[in-house]
Design a protein around this motif. Structure first.
Motif, PDB file in Angstrom:
ATOM      1  N   GLY A  96     -40.221 -16.069  -4.172  1.00  0.00           N
ATOM      2  CA  GLY A  96     -39.663 -17.399  -3.952  1.00  0.00           C
ATOM      3  C   GLY A  96     -38.995 -17.518  -2.597  1.00  0.00           C
ATOM      4  N   LEU A  97     -39.067 -18.709  -2.036  1.00  0.00           N
ATOM      5  CA  LEU A  97     -38.343 -19.035  -0.806  1.00  0.00           C
ATOM      6  C   LEU A  97     -37.441 -20.228  -1.105  1.00  0.00           C
ATOM      7  CD1 LEU A  97     -41.050 -18.841   2.015  1.00  0.00           C
ATOM      8  CD2 LEU A  97     -39.426 -17.088   1.298  1.00  0.00           C
ATOM      9  N   LYS A  98     -36.163 -20.038  -0.888  1.00  0.00           N
ATOM     10  CA  LYS A  98     -35.208 -21.127  -1.097  1.00  0.00           C
ATOM     11  C   LYS A  98     -34.884 -21.739   0.267  1.00  0.00           C
ATOM     12  CE  LYS A  98     -32.322 -20.907  -4.476  1.00  0.00           C
ATOM     13  NZ  LYS A  98     -31.190 -20.591  -5.375  1.00  0.00           N
ATOM     14  N   TYR A  99     -35.422 -22.928   0.485  1.00  0.00           N
ATOM     15  CA  TYR A  99     -35.216 -23.660   1.732  1.00  0.00           C
ATOM     16  C   TYR A  99     -35.740 -25.083   1.529  1.00  0.00           C
ATOM     17  CZ  TYR A  99     -35.573 -25.099   6.608  1.00  0.00           C
ATOM     18  OH  TYR A  99     -35.439 -25.776   7.796  1.00  0.00           O
ATOM     19  N   PRO A 100     -34.942 -26.085   1.824  1.00  0.00           N
ATOM     20  CA  PRO A 100     -33.575 -26.037   2.332  1.00  0.00           C
ATOM     21  C   PRO A 100     -32.572 -25.605   1.261  1.00  0.00           C
ATOM     22  CG  PRO A 100     -34.224 -28.297   1.899  1.00  0.00           C
ATOM     23  CD  PRO A 100     -35.447 -27.460   1.677  1.00  0.00           C
ATOM     24  N   LEU A 101     -31.417 -25.173   1.748  1.00  0.00           N
ATOM     25  CA  LEU A 101     -30.358 -24.669   0.881  1.00  0.00           C
ATOM     26  C   LEU A 101     -29.254 -25.709   0.708  1.00  0.00           C
ATOM     27  CD1 LEU A 101     -30.006 -21.126   2.462  1.00  0.00           C
ATOM     28  CD2 LEU A 101     -30.759 -21.546   0.142  1.00  0.00           C
ATOM     29  N   VAL A 102     -28.702 -25.738  -0.487  1.00  0.00           N
ATOM     30  CA  VAL A 102     -27.449 -26.457  -0.713  1.00  0.00           C
ATOM     31  C   VAL A 102     -26.380 -25.395  -0.863  1.00  0.00           C
ATOM     32  CG1 VAL A 102     -26.150 -27.946  -2.262  1.00  0.00           C
ATOM     33  CG2 VAL A 102     -28.540 -28.443  -1.779  1.00  0.00           C
ATOM     34  N   TYR A 103     -25.441 -25.372   0.044  1.00  0.00           N
ATOM     35  CA  TYR A 103     -24.447 -24.308   0.041  1.00  0.00           C
ATOM     36  C   TYR A 103     -23.445 -24.518  -1.083  1.00  0.00           C
ATOM     37  CZ  TYR A 103     -26.651 -23.074   4.359  1.00  0.00           C
ATOM     38  OH  TYR A 103     -27.598 -22.718   5.272  1.00  0.00           O
ATOM     39  N   ARG A 104     -23.007 -23.398  -1.650  1.00  0.00           N
ATOM     40  CA  ARG A 104     -22.231 -23.440  -2.890  1.00  0.00           C
ATOM     41  C   ARG A 104     -20.982 -24.294  -2.787  1.00  0.00           C
ATOM     42  NH1 ARG A 104     -24.761 -18.702  -2.398  1.00  0.00           N
ATOM     43  NH2 ARG A 104     -25.902 -17.924  -4.197  1.00  0.00           N
ATOM     44  N   GLU A 105     -20.335 -24.253  -1.641  1.00  0.00           N
ATOM     45  CA  GLU A 105     -19.108 -25.033  -1.525  1.00  0.00           C
ATOM     46  C   GLU A 105     -19.389 -26.527  -1.563  1.00  0.00           C
ATOM     47  OE1 GLU A 105     -20.354 -23.693   2.672  1.00  0.00           O
ATOM     48  OE2 GLU A 105     -20.198 -22.878   0.640  1.00  0.00           O
ATOM     49  N   PHE A 133     -27.032 -32.740   5.856  1.00  0.00           N
ATOM     50  CA  PHE A 133     -27.857 -31.769   5.142  1.00  0.00           C
ATOM     51  C   PHE A 133     -28.936 -31.183   6.055  1.00  0.00           C
ATOM     52  CE2 PHE A 133     -31.543 -30.848   2.390  1.00  0.00           C
ATOM     53  CZ  PHE A 133     -30.979 -29.960   1.497  1.00  0.00           C
ATOM     54  N   LEU A 134     -29.691 -32.046   6.725  1.00  0.00           N
ATOM     55  CA  LEU A 134     -30.771 -31.578   7.590  1.00  0.00           C
ATOM     56  C   LEU A 134     -30.252 -30.800   8.791  1.00  0.00           C
ATOM     57  CD1 LEU A 134     -33.133 -34.702   7.568  1.00  0.00           C
ATOM     58  CD2 LEU A 134     -33.332 -32.602   6.219  1.00  0.00           C
ATOM     59  N   GLY A 135     -29.089 -31.180   9.282  1.00  0.00           N
ATOM     60  CA  GLY A 135     -28.526 -30.493  10.439  1.00  0.00           C
ATOM     61  C   GLY A 135     -27.941 -29.131  10.128  1.00  0.00           C
ATOM     62  N   ASN A 136     -27.900 -28.768   8.846  1.00  0.00           N
ATOM     63  CA  ASN A 136     -27.246 -27.527   8.428  1.00  0.00           C
ATOM     64  C   ASN A 136     -28.234 -26.512   7.856  1.00  0.00           C
ATOM     65  OD1 ASN A 136     -24.833 -26.064   8.160  1.00  0.00           O
ATOM     66  ND2 ASN A 136     -24.658 -26.584   5.992  1.00  0.00           N
ATOM     67  N   GLN A 137     -29.536 -26.713   8.122  1.00  0.00           N
ATOM     68  CA  GLN A 137     -30.556 -25.872   7.505  1.00  0.00           C
ATOM     69  C   GLN A 137     -31.077 -24.815   8.481  1.00  0.00           C
ATOM     70  OE1 GLN A 137     -30.985 -25.865   4.353  1.00  0.00           O
ATOM     71  NE2 GLN A 137     -29.683 -27.662   4.070  1.00  0.00           N
ATOM     72  N   ASN A 138     -30.364 -23.715   8.588  1.00  0.00           N
ATOM     73  CA  ASN A 138     -30.747 -22.638   9.500  1.00  0.00           C
ATOM     74  C   ASN A 138     -31.076 -21.332   8.796  1.00  0.00           C
ATOM     75  OD1 ASN A 138     -30.322 -24.229  11.858  1.00  0.00           O
ATOM     76  ND2 ASN A 138     -28.119 -23.920  11.633  1.00  0.00           N
ATOM     77  N   GLU A 139     -31.020 -21.311   7.457  1.00  0.00           N
ATOM     78  CA  GLU A 139     -31.245 -20.064   6.726  1.00  0.00           C
ATOM     79  C   GLU A 139     -32.295 -20.243   5.632  1.00  0.00           C
ATOM     80  OE1 GLU A 139     -27.054 -17.664   6.881  1.00  0.00           O
ATOM     81  OE2 GLU A 139     -27.096 -19.488   5.644  1.00  0.00           O
ATOM     82  N   ILE A 140     -33.000 -19.160   5.357  1.00  0.00           N
ATOM     83  CA  ILE A 140     -34.001 -19.109   4.298  1.00  0.00           C
ATOM     84  C   ILE A 140     -33.668 -17.932   3.390  1.00  0.00           C
ATOM     85  CG2 ILE A 140     -36.459 -18.901   3.748  1.00  0.00           C
ATOM     86  CD1 ILE A 140     -37.002 -19.727   6.694  1.00  0.00           C
ATOM     87  N   GLU A 141     -33.643 -18.175   2.095  1.00  0.00           N
ATOM     88  CA  GLU A 141     -33.366 -17.108   1.139  1.00  0.00           C
ATOM     89  C   GLU A 141     -34.668 -16.680   0.467  1.00  0.00           C
ATOM     90  OE1 GLU A 141     -29.520 -16.345  -1.459  1.00  0.00           O
ATOM     91  OE2 GLU A 141     -30.774 -17.891  -2.386  1.00  0.00           O
ATOM     92  N   ILE A 142     -34.930 -15.364   0.452  1.00  0.00           N
ATOM     93  CA  ILE A 142     -36.110 -14.809  -0.204  1.00  0.00           C
ATOM     94  C   ILE A 142     -35.697 -14.304  -1.581  1.00  0.00           C
ATOM     95  CG2 ILE A 142     -37.984 -13.134  -0.040  1.00  0.00           C
ATOM     96  CD1 ILE A 142     -37.537 -13.047   2.972  1.00  0.00           C
ATOM     97  N   LEU A 143     -36.464 -14.683  -2.617  1.00  0.00           N
ATOM     98  CA  LEU A 143     -36.127 -14.348  -3.994  1.00  0.00           C
ATOM     99  C   LEU A 143     -37.245 -13.528  -4.632  1.00  0.00           C
ATOM    100  CD1 LEU A 143     -35.194 -17.986  -5.083  1.00  0.00           C
ATOM    101  CD2 LEU A 143     -33.580 -16.255  -4.269  1.00  0.00           C
ATOM    102  N   ASN A 144     -36.865 -12.645  -5.558  1.00  0.00           N
ATOM    103  CA  ASN A 144     -37.901 -12.000  -6.360  1.00  0.00           C
ATOM    104  C   ASN A 144     -38.206 -12.888  -7.563  1.00  0.00           C
ATOM    105  OD1 ASN A 144     -35.897 -11.571  -8.281  1.00  0.00           O
ATOM    106  ND2 ASN A 144     -35.806  -9.365  -7.992  1.00  0.00           N
ATOM    107  N   GLU A 145     -39.142 -12.465  -8.418  1.00  0.00           N
ATOM    108  CA  GLU A 145     -39.586 -13.322  -9.502  1.00  0.00           C
ATOM    109  C   GLU A 145     -38.518 -13.550 -10.559  1.00  0.00           C
ATOM    110  OE1 GLU A 145     -42.759 -11.666 -11.907  1.00  0.00           O
ATOM    111  OE2 GLU A 145     -42.389  -9.714 -11.003  1.00  0.00           O
ATOM    112  N   GLU A 146     -37.464 -12.727 -10.565  1.00  0.00           N
ATOM    113  CA  GLU A 146     -36.342 -12.960 -11.480  1.00  0.00           C
ATOM    114  C   GLU A 146     -35.283 -13.870 -10.864  1.00  0.00           C
ATOM    115  OE1 GLU A 146     -37.430  -9.624 -11.092  1.00  0.00           O
ATOM    116  OE2 GLU A 146     -38.625  -9.813 -12.927  1.00  0.00           O
ATOM    117  N   ASN A 147     -35.624 -14.487  -9.743  1.00  0.00           N
ATOM    118  CA  ASN A 147     -34.712 -15.392  -9.044  1.00  0.00           C
ATOM    119  C   ASN A 147     -33.519 -14.659  -8.429  1.00  0.00           C
ATOM    120  OD1 ASN A 147     -34.251 -18.031  -8.145  1.00  0.00           O
ATOM    121  ND2 ASN A 147     -32.894 -18.511  -9.853  1.00  0.00           N
TER     122      ASN A 147
END
Length: 243
Positions: A96-105, A133-147
């Motif tokens: 999985g690729l999580k992008y764009p991200l919504v940051y937890r805070e 939101f669009l101006g803050n998208q500089n990171e991509i999170e890689i996930l395994n199949e268990e999320n």
């Protein structure tokens, strides 16, 4: 004999239900530049009309390229609130690729308390949040199949060969992605089929008093329709690599 035929038909239906029902056609474009501009795709999108979303793809010997268009703010609203996770399953491996991200805070705020009271105020609020939101998208999170998160990378860092971008183009929101083939992210199976699923996290539910206690009123019903467009997004399709 009739029972046997019914069993075969039922098995066929079950197998069809378990796979991505829509097989996209590869776009015949070359030299894709991942810049959140859909012009090079020449309008060759498969349109999920009920969701106001278009999807197109192509590949070369090294990479898979994917372009997703969100046609209006209602179609993009679930991403704005819940981010987007793109799942790719190839040769019995899922990543999985999580992008764009919504940051937890940013997920802890009470959306209800500042919900605007009319359509124009809603659009202004959306435009403001969209720009942030669009101006803050500089990171991509890689996930395994268990999320489970495996890595958090800067989108400008090409260590993994992943390039992603998202931005506004005219009246649409454009998401473009490059993923390398044969590196573990995408594996070439015997059939070259890739299953793709895009989904958003489920946001906090609107409370029963959404609309400032106007339940039963015309204004309350209209505002509730705004709330309904924040339902989580889920979309599945398949594609076939060709070389």
């Amino acid at each position: 004999m009739k029972c046997k035929r019914r069993g075969i038909i039922l098995l066929t239906l079950l197998l069809s239900a378990c796979s991505s029902a829509i097989l996209l056609e590869k776009s015949d474009i070359k030299n894709v530049i991942v810049d959140a501009n859909p012009s090079e795709w020449k309008g060759k999108f498969y349109n999920f009309e009920d969701k106001k979303i278009g999807v197109a793809y192509t590949n070369d010997n090294q990479n898979l390229y994917l372009c997703i268009t969100f046609r209006d703010f209602r179609s993009f609203a679930p991403v704005l609130r819940g981010g987007l996770t793109l799942w790719v399953e190839s040769d019995n491996r899922k990543v999985g690729l999580k992008y764009p991200l919504v940051y937890r805070e940013r997920r802890t705020g009470d959306f209800n308390r500042d919900m605007p009271g009319n359509r124009e105020e809603m659009r202004k609020m959306f435009e403001k949040r969209l720009q942030e939101f669009l101006g803050n998208q500089n990171e991509i999170e890689i996930l395994n199949e268990e999320n489970y998160p495996l890595a958090l990378i800067n989108k400008f860092d090409n260590t993994y060969g992943i390039i992603a971008d998202i931005n506004r183009f005219e009246s649409e929101i454009i998401y473009e992605l490059q993923m390398p083939i044969g590196t573990g992210l995408i594996n070439r199976g015997d059939d070259n089929l890739i299953k793709v699923k895009i989904e958003t996290e489920e946001p906090a539910r609107m409370n029963a008093d959404f609309g400032g206690g106007m339940r039963g009123s015309r204004e309350g019903a209209r505002l509730q329709r705004f709330a309904n467009m924040f339902e989580p997004l889920e979309l599945e399709f398949s594609l076939k690599l060709s070389f």
